[in-house]
Design a protein around this motif. Structure first.
Motif, mmCIF file in Angstrom:
data_model
loop_
_atom_site.group_PDB
_atom_site.id
_atom_site.type_symbol
_atom_site.label_atom_id
_atom_site.label_comp_id
_atom_site.label_asym_id
_atom_site.label_seq_id
_atom_site.Cartn_x
_atom_site.Cartn_y
_atom_site.Cartn_z
ATOM 1 N N LEU A 30 0.794 -1.224 -0.112
ATOM 2 C CA LEU A 30 -0.070 0.159 0.059
ATOM 3 C C LEU A 30 0.725 1.354 0.012
ATOM 4 C CD1 LEU A 30 -2.837 -1.011 2.663
ATOM 5 C CD2 LEU A 30 -2.915 -0.886 0.073
ATOM 6 N N ALA A 31 2.099 1.202 0.857
ATOM 7 C CA ALA A 31 2.948 2.437 0.810
ATOM 8 C C ALA A 31 3.517 2.611 -0.549
ATOM 9 C CB ALA A 31 3.970 2.176 1.920
ATOM 10 N N ALA A 34 0.985 4.267 -2.950
ATOM 11 C CA ALA A 34 1.008 5.585 -2.699
ATOM 12 C C ALA A 34 2.156 6.321 -3.157
ATOM 13 C CB ALA A 34 0.558 5.759 -1.260
ATOM 14 N N ALA A 35 3.181 6.054 -3.202
ATOM 15 C CA ALA A 35 4.648 6.704 -3.428
ATOM 16 C C ALA A 35 4.650 6.433 -4.804
ATOM 17 C CB ALA A 35 5.777 6.095 -2.862
ATOM 18 N N HIS A 200 1.527 6.935 17.444
ATOM 19 C CA HIS A 200 2.224 8.240 18.227
ATOM 20 C C HIS A 200 3.597 7.653 18.798
ATOM 21 C CE1 HIS A 200 1.874 12.310 19.663
ATOM 22 N NE2 HIS A 200 2.280 12.441 18.459
ATOM 23 N N SER A 204 7.015 9.449 13.371
ATOM 24 C CA SER A 204 8.402 10.148 12.871
ATOM 25 C C SER A 204 8.549 11.426 13.462
ATOM 26 C CB SER A 204 8.299 10.406 11.247
ATOM 27 O OG SER A 204 6.971 11.105 11.024
ATOM 28 N N ASP A 205 7.701 12.208 13.937
ATOM 29 C CA ASP A 205 7.996 13.741 14.733
ATOM 30 C C ASP A 205 9.080 13.571 15.883
ATOM 31 O OD1 ASP A 205 6.175 12.260 16.453
ATOM 32 O OD2 ASP A 205 5.491 14.262 17.014
ATOM 33 N N ALA A 207 11.561 11.064 15.672
ATOM 34 C CA ALA A 207 12.340 10.389 15.097
ATOM 35 C C ALA A 207 12.348 8.673 15.354
ATOM 36 C CB ALA A 207 13.824 10.562 15.578
ATOM 37 N N ARG A 272 -3.785 3.139 7.377
ATOM 38 C CA ARG A 272 -3.153 4.211 6.673
ATOM 39 C C ARG A 272 -3.979 5.239 6.175
ATOM 40 N NH1 ARG A 272 1.577 1.840 5.300
ATOM 41 N NH2 ARG A 272 2.024 3.960 4.032
ATOM 42 N N ARG A 273 -5.071 5.263 6.164
ATOM 43 C CA ARG A 273 -6.034 6.363 5.585
ATOM 44 C C ARG A 273 -6.097 7.558 6.456
ATOM 45 N NH1 ARG A 273 -8.064 5.345 0.889
ATOM 46 N NH2 ARG A 273 -9.497 6.864 1.219
ATOM 47 N N VAL A 274 -5.606 7.297 7.748
ATOM 48 C CA VAL A 274 -6.015 8.442 8.623
ATOM 49 C C VAL A 274 -4.615 9.034 9.144
ATOM 50 C CG1 VAL A 274 -7.098 9.146 10.804
ATOM 51 C CG2 VAL A 274 -8.144 7.455 9.286
ATOM 52 N N PRO A 275 -4.282 10.400 9.369
ATOM 53 C CA PRO A 275 -3.146 10.852 9.910
ATOM 54 C C PRO A 275 -3.096 10.329 11.608
ATOM 55 C CG PRO A 275 -4.428 12.689 9.387
ATOM 56 C CD PRO A 275 -5.364 11.566 8.943
ATOM 57 N N THR A 276 -1.797 10.301 12.006
ATOM 58 C CA THR A 276 -1.722 9.974 13.545
ATOM 59 C C THR A 276 -2.416 10.754 14.615
ATOM 60 O OG1 THR A 276 0.603 9.367 12.736
ATOM 61 C CG2 THR A 276 0.148 9.768 15.130
ATOM 62 N N ILE A 277 -3.117 10.069 15.377
ATOM 63 C CA ILE A 277 -3.931 10.670 16.254
ATOM 64 C C ILE A 277 -3.163 10.936 17.383
ATOM 65 C CG2 ILE A 277 -6.124 10.433 17.660
ATOM 66 C CD1 ILE A 277 -7.280 8.773 15.343
#
Lengths: 306, 228
Positions: A30-31, A34-35, A200, A204-205, A207, A272-277
């Motif tokens: 899936l990744a 998208a890329a 979370h 990646s925020d 690292a 994968r369809r939703v940003p990190t909560i």
């Protein structure tokens, strides 16, 4: 009826492992799509390639790390994730048919809290520790709704034994008259395996958070444990809400595998369809919406049972 | 050093009052100059209590040595590509890897000169997907709200969500989407306000704020060169 099998002890890790590799491959595909990678099919092998790479990678060290606890974290996560599935029946066989099977499952996935926090703590790194504490906060958000949901399924069957819960769904699957419980269960499975959008603790925020300093075999074991935990959670959805192995034509063990694969694929795809909560937002929705909703669902089920 | 506990030769964290007046451990953690999805050369020296930034000092490394040559000001680098780049970084920090990957792919296509007619459709589709998300507003509203003053660059006004939507809408607009690069950049202003915006934020929010302000440290070298 569910019978226990001794040789299942050997088979269970293999089945869980295959599902985990399959889920990771699906996620990587899936990744890649998208890329816009030209051949997304070869991306399916990416998890295996990186696993091989991690096997030969030298361990990274950090200053004043708590090495014992840090290394133990991955093992604890992996072992707990496998043990959680001990009570999950494959058709009519299960490794253990405990009278409090649901409680066993719940206890094993809570061991993951300790494992993830230790992985964050052990490295003696600020980002790792932030990630570890994020997971503890996440636990506060998802665990109560998760437990109410498990209780609801047990209420419907009047038993904590997984076999009894499957038997109680012979006429009507629990997903039909407990849809809220089923939906919340799936959400909490994503959260307990810290998979997207509840990633979370490893985002990646920071690292990679808990994963920031993990390298080599330690990282491989930890990441594998995380995928197996997701598989164990998805697999438990089948006896709890989807009628276990019941279905037309196919043998019941095959139905169990098919249903598990479908739930797992849906979880990976949706994640994968939703940003990190972020924690503070998850906490809010958990306590304001999920807990009341699951309590009402439990009340409804209790009234029906009476 | 007798009374001080040492962990691996490093002194233990000191303590200070936190925002609620409790005495808590205080860590000095620098963010940058090299982090994934972070403006190169930017350093935010934070005093952290837990994951809350009590104090932030901002500096940009290496301005004096730079040649005053900004990547986004070279020919063949339309604003459209920069907006896609900024959106990709913000979406990736927000944890939406797939939407970020699409934005990066589109950015590369713009930079390699894919004709407008061919790329307009995919950009619109991506923009619609981003604007349709209901989770994104819930996560980004109120994050990185900058003071509303006359000096605030119009491109950076509002919060992280407003800024993201502004890029997405400009990309979909055929008139602005061919705009040349912008020399009047908001970066010097953003670097000035950054410490006050970051103080009191959690680490996660701080990363979102920095990504949403689209800091281009190259531009600082250009400004420096202009001032002499």
């Amino acid at each position: 009826m569910v019978e226990t099998t001794a040789w299942g002890v050997l088979l269970l890790p293999v089945i869980l492992g295959l599902f985990a590799v399959g889920a990771a491959a699906f996620d990587a595909t899936l990744a890649a799509r998208a890329a816009g990678v030209a051949a997304p099919r070869s991306a399916a092998l990416a998890p295996l390639r990186s696993a091989a790479g991690l096997l030969v990678q030298q361990r990274r060290r950090t200053l004043a790390a708590d090495t014992l606890l840090w290394r133990a974290a991955g093992m604890v996560l992996l072992v707990a994730a496998v043990l959680a599935s001990l009570v999950t029946p494959l058709g009519q066989w299960a490794v253990g048919d405990l009278s409090a099977g649901v409680v066993w499952f719940n206890a094993m996935e809570i061991v993951a809290w300790a494992a993830v926090w230790l992985a964050g703590w052990g490295a003696n790194s600020a980002f790792g520790l932030v990630g570890g504490y994020r997971f503890v906060a996440q636990g506060l958000a998802y665990e109560l709704p998760h437990m109410f949901v498990l209780t609801t399924a047990a209420l419907g069957a009047g038993s904590l034994r997984v076999a009894d819960i499957v038997a109680a769904q012979q006429d009507l699957w629990f997903v039909v008259w407990m849809p809220v419980a089923f939906a919340v269960y799936l959400l909490s499975v994503l959260a307990m395996a810290f998979a997207g959008p509840f990633n979370h603790a490893v985002s990646s925020d920071v690292a990679g958070g808990v994963l920031a300093e993990l390298s080599g075999v330690d990282r491989l074991v930890f990441v594998a444990g995380r995928w197996v935990l997701l598989v164990s959670g998805a697999a438990m959805a089948v006896p709890l809400f989807l009628g276990g192995g019941s279905g037309p034509l196919l043998p019941d063990w095959l139905w169990t595998l098919v249903k598990t694969a479908l739930v797992l694929a849906a979880l990976v795809w949706a994640g994968r369809r939703v940003p990190t909560i972020r924690m503070e937002r998850f906490e809010e929705i958990s306590w304001m919406v999920l807990i009341p909703a699951t309590l009402l669902q439990a009340l409804f089920v209790s009234l029906v049972v009476i | 050093m007798d009374g001080m506990q040492l962990a691996g030769g490093v002194p233990m964290a000191g303590r200070a009052d936190d925002r609620d007046g409790l005495t808590l451990d205080q860590l000095h953690v620098p963010l940058g100059p090299l982090l994934p999805l972070w403006p190169p050369g930017l350093v935010v020296r934070t005093k952290l209590q837990g994951d809350v930034i009590q104090q932030a000092a901002v500096e940009v490394l290496g301005i004096g040595d730079a040649r005053g040559d900004a990547f986004w000001l070279r020919p063949g680098r339309p604003l459209k590509a920069r907006w896609l780049d900024a959106s990709a970084a913000l979406l990736a920090i927000a944890g939406w890897a797939d939407a970020a990957a699409v934005a990066r792919r589109l950015r590369d296509q713009v930079l390699t000169g894919t004709p407008q007619a061919e790329i307009a459709g995919p950009i619109r589709r991506w923009g619609r997907q981003v604007r349709r998300s209901r989770t994104l507003p819930w996560l980004l509203t109120g994050v990185g709200q900058v003071p509303d003053k006359p000096s605030t660059p119009r491109a950076l006004a509002g919060d992280a969500l407003t800024r993201l939507y502004r890029w997405v809408d400009s990309l979909a607009d055929p008139k602005t989407s061919v705009a040349p690069p912008d020399v009047a950049d908001g970066t010097p202003w953003a670097v000035d306000v950054l410490p006050s915006v970051l103080e009191g934020c959690e680490l996660a929010t701080a990363r979102l704020i920095v990504a949403s302000l689209d800091l281009d440290t190259d531009m600082l070298t250009v400004c420096e060169a202009h001032h002499g």
